[in-house]
Design a protein around this motif. Sequence first.
Motif, PDB file in Angstrom:
ATOM      1  N   ARG A  73     -35.875 -14.345  99.279  1.00 64.35           N
ATOM      2  CA  ARG A  73     -35.170 -14.302 100.561  1.00 64.35           C
ATOM      3  C   ARG A  73     -35.127 -12.940 101.224  1.00 64.35           C
ATOM      4  N   GLY A  74     -35.499 -11.904 100.509  1.00 68.04           N
ATOM      5  CA  GLY A  74     -35.348 -10.556 101.047  1.00 68.04           C
ATOM      6  C   GLY A  74     -36.579 -10.056 101.779  1.00 68.04           C
ATOM      7  N   THR A  75     -36.393  -8.961 102.471  1.00 65.90           N
ATOM      8  CA  THR A  75     -37.524  -8.269 103.090  1.00 65.90           C
ATOM      9  C   THR A  75     -38.312  -7.566 101.987  1.00 65.90           C
ATOM     10  N   ASP A  76     -39.444  -7.000 102.348  1.00 60.08           N
ATOM     11  CA  ASP A  76     -40.261  -6.303 101.346  1.00 60.08           C
ATOM     12  C   ASP A  76     -39.480  -5.177 100.680  1.00 60.08           C
ATOM     13  N   ARG A  77     -38.756  -4.400 101.468  1.00 60.29           N
ATOM     14  CA  ARG A  77     -37.990  -3.273 100.913  1.00 60.29           C
ATOM     15  C   ARG A  77     -36.873  -3.769 100.002  1.00 60.29           C
ATOM     16  N   VAL A  78     -36.206  -4.848 100.395  1.00 56.12           N
ATOM     17  CA  VAL A  78     -35.122  -5.397  99.573  1.00 56.12           C
ATOM     18  C   VAL A  78     -35.690  -5.982  98.289  1.00 56.12           C
ATOM     19  N   ARG A  79     -36.824  -6.666  98.380  1.00 54.85           N
ATOM     20  CA  ARG A  79     -37.450  -7.221  97.162  1.00 54.85           C
ATOM     21  C   ARG A  79     -37.850  -6.100  96.205  1.00 54.85           C
ATOM     22  N   GLN A  80     -38.392  -5.018  96.740  1.00 54.12           N
ATOM     23  CA  GLN A  80     -38.775  -3.889  95.897  1.00 54.12           C
ATOM     24  C   GLN A  80     -37.541  -3.261  95.252  1.00 54.12           C
ATOM     25  N   PHE A  81     -36.485  -3.059  96.035  1.00 57.66           N
ATOM     26  CA  PHE A  81     -35.236  -2.504  95.505  1.00 57.66           C
ATOM     27  C   PHE A  81     -34.683  -3.408  94.403  1.00 57.66           C
ATOM     28  N   ALA A  82     -34.643  -4.715  94.662  1.00 53.87           N
ATOM     29  CA  ALA A  82     -34.103  -5.663  93.684  1.00 53.87           C
ATOM     30  C   ALA A  82     -34.928  -5.671  92.403  1.00 53.87           C
ATOM     31  N   ASN A 160     -15.694   7.078  72.318  1.00 51.73           N
ATOM     32  CA  ASN A 160     -16.836   6.871  71.455  1.00 51.73           C
ATOM     33  C   ASN A 160     -17.950   7.810  71.929  1.00 51.73           C
ATOM     34  N   ASP A 161     -18.454   8.650  71.043  1.00 48.58           N
ATOM     35  CA  ASP A 161     -19.458   9.641  71.434  1.00 48.58           C
ATOM     36  C   ASP A 161     -20.763   9.008  71.905  1.00 48.58           C
ATOM     37  N   ASP A 162     -21.196   7.932  71.258  1.00 47.06           N
ATOM     38  CA  ASP A 162     -22.437   7.273  71.663  1.00 47.06           C
ATOM     39  C   ASP A 162     -22.304   6.664  73.053  1.00 47.06           C
ATOM     40  N   ILE A 163     -21.184   6.031  73.319  1.00 49.05           N
ATOM     41  CA  ILE A 163     -20.957   5.413  74.633  1.00 49.05           C
ATOM     42  C   ILE A 163     -20.766   6.506  75.686  1.00 49.05           C
ATOM     43  N   ARG A 164     -20.167   7.623  75.307  1.00 47.27           N
ATOM     44  CA  ARG A 164     -20.007   8.746  76.243  1.00 47.27           C
ATOM     45  C   ARG A 164     -21.377   9.257  76.673  1.00 47.27           C
ATOM     46  N   ARG A 165     -22.285   9.427  75.722  1.00 41.91           N
ATOM     47  CA  ARG A 165     -23.640   9.879  76.056  1.00 41.91           C
ATOM     48  C   ARG A 165     -24.354   8.851  76.950  1.00 41.91           C
ATOM     49  N   PHE A 166     -24.181   7.594  76.621  1.00 35.99           N
ATOM     50  CA  PHE A 166     -24.778   6.519  77.410  1.00 35.99           C
ATOM     51  C   PHE A 166     -24.224   6.524  78.839  1.00 35.99           C
ATOM     52  N   ALA A 167     -22.924   6.676  78.970  1.00 35.40           N
ATOM     53  CA  ALA A 167     -22.292   6.709  80.294  1.00 35.40           C
ATOM     54  C   ALA A 167     -22.786   7.907  81.098  1.00 35.40           C
ATOM     55  N   LYS A 168     -22.908   9.059  80.440  1.00 38.35           N
ATOM     56  CA  LYS A 168     -23.415  10.258  81.125  1.00 38.35           C
ATOM     57  C   LYS A 168     -24.862  10.063  81.577  1.00 38.35           C
ATOM     58  N   GLN A 169     -25.619   9.299  80.825  1.00 36.93           N
ATOM     59  CA  GLN A 169     -27.005   9.020  81.178  1.00 36.93           C
ATOM     60  C   GLN A 169     -27.076   8.028  82.349  1.00 36.93           C
ATOM     61  N   GLN A 170     -26.215   7.030  82.339  1.00 32.55           N
ATOM     62  CA  GLN A 170     -26.267   5.977  83.353  1.00 32.55           C
ATOM     63  C   GLN A 170     -25.678   6.398  84.697  1.00 32.55           C
ATOM     64  N   LEU A 171     -24.700   7.276  84.680  1.00 27.89           N
ATOM     65  CA  LEU A 171     -24.012   7.656  85.916  1.00 27.89           C
ATOM     66  C   LEU A 171     -24.973   8.207  86.979  1.00 27.89           C
ATOM     67  N   PRO A 172     -25.831   9.173  86.662  1.00 23.66           N
ATOM     68  CA  PRO A 172     -26.748   9.654  87.709  1.00 23.66           C
ATOM     69  C   PRO A 172     -27.731   8.581  88.182  1.00 23.66           C
ATOM     70  N   LEU A 173     -28.124   7.674  87.290  1.00 28.62           N
ATOM     71  CA  LEU A 173     -29.029   6.594  87.692  1.00 28.62           C
ATOM     72  C   LEU A 173     -28.352   5.668  88.695  1.00 28.62           C
ATOM     73  N   LEU A 174     -27.091   5.358  88.447  1.00 30.99           N
ATOM     74  CA  LEU A 174     -26.358   4.494  89.375  1.00 30.99           C
ATOM     75  C   LEU A 174     -26.079   5.202  90.695  1.00 30.99           C
ATOM     76  N   GLU A 175     -25.801   6.491  90.642  1.00 30.88           N
ATOM     77  CA  GLU A 175     -25.587   7.240  91.879  1.00 30.88           C
ATOM     78  C   GLU A 175     -26.878   7.309  92.691  1.00 30.88           C
ATOM     79  N   GLU A 176     -27.992   7.448  92.021  1.00 24.94           N
ATOM     80  CA  GLU A 176     -29.300   7.420  92.692  1.00 24.94           C
ATOM     81  C   GLU A 176     -29.542   6.050  93.322  1.00 24.94           C
ATOM     82  N   THR A 177     -29.167   5.004  92.605  1.00 23.95           N
ATOM     83  CA  THR A 177     -29.304   3.646  93.113  1.00 23.95           C
ATOM     84  C   THR A 177     -28.464   3.461  94.373  1.00 23.95           C
TER      85      THR A 177
END
Length: 185
Positions: A73-82, A160-177
């Motif tokens: 249902r999306g445009t080309d840009r929306v399909r690529q983003f999705a 939890n140290d492992d989840i803290r590292r994971f959260a620190k890794q994911q945060l910039p990716l989500l902000e970029e998104t």
Amino acid sequence: MIRLVAGLVAILPAIVVFAGAIAGSETPRKRSLLEDLGVKRLFDWPPNAHDVLRLLHEFDMVQLRAAALAETRGTDRVRQFAAEQAARAQQREAAIVRLNTFGLLNIDFATDPSLVRRNELAGLQGAVGQAFLSDYLAKQREDIDDAIGLLRRYLLHPDNDDIRRFAKQQLPLLEETREELQTLQ
């Protein structure tokens, strides 16, 4: 009137103690309704590692299902983003499974998104054209902002140290998104 106020003041400590007992009595296998319902956010309680993994898992399920809808249902840009978001969701899911397994968290992940999320997806499924695009982009913005907020709140008081590292890794990716999403609007 004075008796009513006095009665409320008398039971207020009991309510606070009860809420604290519920918040502190979570077990790895018990779903945290307090985070899901926004109670922890309301009282400024930090989410725990289980909340982070559980809610990111649900976020990923929604991303994958929304990408399938955007494909038709999306445009080309929306399909690529999705498609890019679906790929990130699959990578994040693999990391979540590893963290849950090797971190011995024993979280029972839901196989379907919550009822609220399923209703949102059903609304997207029924929309076409410009209505789909505006609904899709609005829901994506809201979901991404919620995920970013969750990770930021968790990083203030990680348990939890492992989840803290994971959260620190994911945060910039989500902000970029989120920045990529703004270019689509």
